[in-house]
Write a protein that holds these residues in place. Structure first.
Motif, PDB file in Angstrom:
ATOM      1  N   LEU A   7       0.851  -1.192   0.000  1.00  0.00           N
ATOM      2  CA  LEU A   7       0.000   0.000   0.000  1.00  0.00           C
ATOM      3  C   LEU A   7       0.883   1.237   0.000  1.00  0.00           C
ATOM      4  N   VAL A  19      -5.095   6.269  -1.497  1.00  0.00           N
ATOM      5  CA  VAL A  19      -4.468   4.961  -1.281  1.00  0.00           C
ATOM      6  C   VAL A  19      -4.359   4.207  -2.599  1.00  0.00           C
ATOM      7  N   ILE A  55      -3.783   3.421   5.593  1.00  0.00           N
ATOM      8  CA  ILE A  55      -2.739   2.482   5.191  1.00  0.00           C
ATOM      9  C   ILE A  55      -2.163   1.757   6.415  1.00  0.00           C
ATOM     10  N   ALA A  58      -4.781  -0.743   7.665  1.00  0.00           N
ATOM     11  CA  ALA A  58      -4.939  -1.891   6.770  1.00  0.00           C
ATOM     12  C   ALA A  58      -3.719  -2.809   6.862  1.00  0.00           C
ATOM     13  N   SER A  98      -8.669   2.242   1.885  1.00  0.00           N
ATOM     14  CA  SER A  98      -7.799   1.066   1.807  1.00  0.00           C
ATOM     15  C   SER A  98      -8.573  -0.136   1.275  1.00  0.00           C
TER      16      SER A  98
END
Ligand code: PGA
Ligand code: ZN
Length: 401
Positions: A7, A19, A55, A58, A98
């Motif tokens: 990511l 993202v 990010i 996630a 995300s």
């Protein structure tokens, strides 16, 4: 199986961060996708987190559950895993930004493994062979531009176009014709977030300009071009005063319904999105009763690509069309479920970009895969033409598989 998920933050068309996800499979497949971002977001959308938070979260919660565990070909499993990792019903933990980037990147990685175009992977062998007609935003204001029209989008609708390519070129011609008409009238104009002209004119003037522009271009191209609106009325609605606020006046809910119904008649509008507030199912139902035979009454902020909200709308007869924005709900599976429920109930799905976009072309493939009659993805500007040009390529290639 997914080998790795990477990511990163990249820029979107407004210059904000968004993202991007890369997915690599153990068999060497690769998929990359980026999340779009709204400005006139609906109250009931899945939650977009600050990019770096999305990010980080996630990476902590979703990535470990995906890597070495989930097959990209099983989109439902990818999306279930994202939901389980998030643990909320609106992606407020890992962020819909995300989630949607990972969900779309997985689909692209699967298509890559199969050696198939994304629309084919998503749509399968029994996909129809219709192409979505692009609705092109050519004049706009609202939350997308300061000191412009109150109505957010005036959309060229080339309903008679014989091909996607003709439709795309017609919308560009309408965009250009609008510039000429504004210049003749001595009205200077910048562009809004989606590339539409954003002149400081009243909505009444914008209707005149649109009417003239689409009829000129329609004559030139030799097929029917109508136009439509995204009123984005939730942004105009003042709940305390219970009224819709335009540049020069206000309207009650009943007046708003009358106003929109009159516009549909006067201008033969092909499409009206979010003509009423995002909580007003009853208002949508009344308007749909009046004009639903003649035009699409589409719910964007009303439905937010959410099957529960769409079910309520179906029960109440609110609208006859739904806008589909994968990032409003967070995964491709959820977006597909919304399309399926819509089609089963006679609601036309319209696949849509956001005002903040990237070069990502997933929605072009999604529109073809789902046989959607329309796609809303702007008219000019690189992040818009990325999708439009992809549609032209798909149209050319599809019959030659
Ligand atoms: P948004 O606007 O992407 O800023 O939410 C698009 C729309 O309302 O359709
Ligand atoms: Zn909208």
């Amino acid at each position: 199986r997914i080998e790795s998920v990477r990511l990163r933050q990249i820029l979107d068309s407004r210059g904000n961060t968004t993202v991007e996800a890369d997915i690599l499979t153990e068999s060497g497949g690769f998929g990359r996708a980026a999340a779009p971002s709204g400005a006139s977001t609906g109250e009931y959308e899945a939650i977009e987190l600050d990019t770096s938070e999305a990010i980080a979260s996630a990476r902590e919660h979703a990535v470990p559950r995906l890597e070495g565990a989930v097959y990209v070909g099983d989109q439902r499993d990818v999306d279930r895993t994202l939901r389980a990792a998030d643990g909320t019903d609106n992606f407020s933990e890992i962020g819909a930004n995300s989630a949607v980037a990972i969900s779309m990147a997985a689909a692209k990685a699967a298509a890559d493994v199969l050696g198939a175009p994304l629309y084919q992977h998503l749509g399968g062998a029994f996909r129809g062979d219709n192409y979505p007609i692009p609705l092109g935003n050519v004049i706009g204001g609202g939350e997308h531009a300061a000191d412009a029209t109150a109505i957010q989008e005036f959309l060229s609708a080339p309903v008679g176009a014989p091909s996607v390519q003709d439709a795309v070129f017609a919308n560009a011609a309408v965009h250009s014709e609008v510039a000429d008409i504004l210049a003749e009238r001595g009205v200077p104009s910048a562009k809004g977030d989606e590339g539409a002209w954003a002149p400081s004119i009243d909505d009444d003037d914008a209707f005149e300009v649109m009417d003239e522009a689409v009829s000129t271009v329609s004559d030139e191209f030799g097929f029917e071009i109508r136009f439509g609106l995204d009123v984005a009325a939730a942004e105009m609605y003042d709940a305390d005063a219970d009224e819709y606020q335009y540049r020069d006046r206000t309207r009650s809910t009943d007046e708003q319904i009358e106003y929109i119904a009159d516009l549909v008649d006067e201008y033969d509008l092909a499409y009206v999105e979010d003509p009423l507030d995002e909580n007003d199912y009853e208002g949508f139902a009344k308007l749909t009763d009046k004009v639903g035979e003649k035009t699409l009454v589409c719910g964007d902020d009303l439905f937010v690509t959410n099957v529960e909200r769409l079910s309520e709308g179906i029960e109440k007869g609110a609208g006859n069309s739904i806008l589909i924005k994968p990032n409003q709900i967070g995964t491709l599976s959820d977006a597909f479920d919304a399309v399926e429920l819509a089609v089963e109930n006679g609601y036309d799905p319209v696949i849509s970009h956001r005002s903040g976009e990237t070069e990502d072309t997933t929605i072009a493939h999604l529109a073809v895969a789902t046989d959607a009659p329309f796609i809303k993805t702007g008219t000019v500007g690189g992040e818009r033409t990325a999708k439009l040009n992809e549609l032209i390529r798909i149209e050319q290639n599809v019959s030659r598989l």
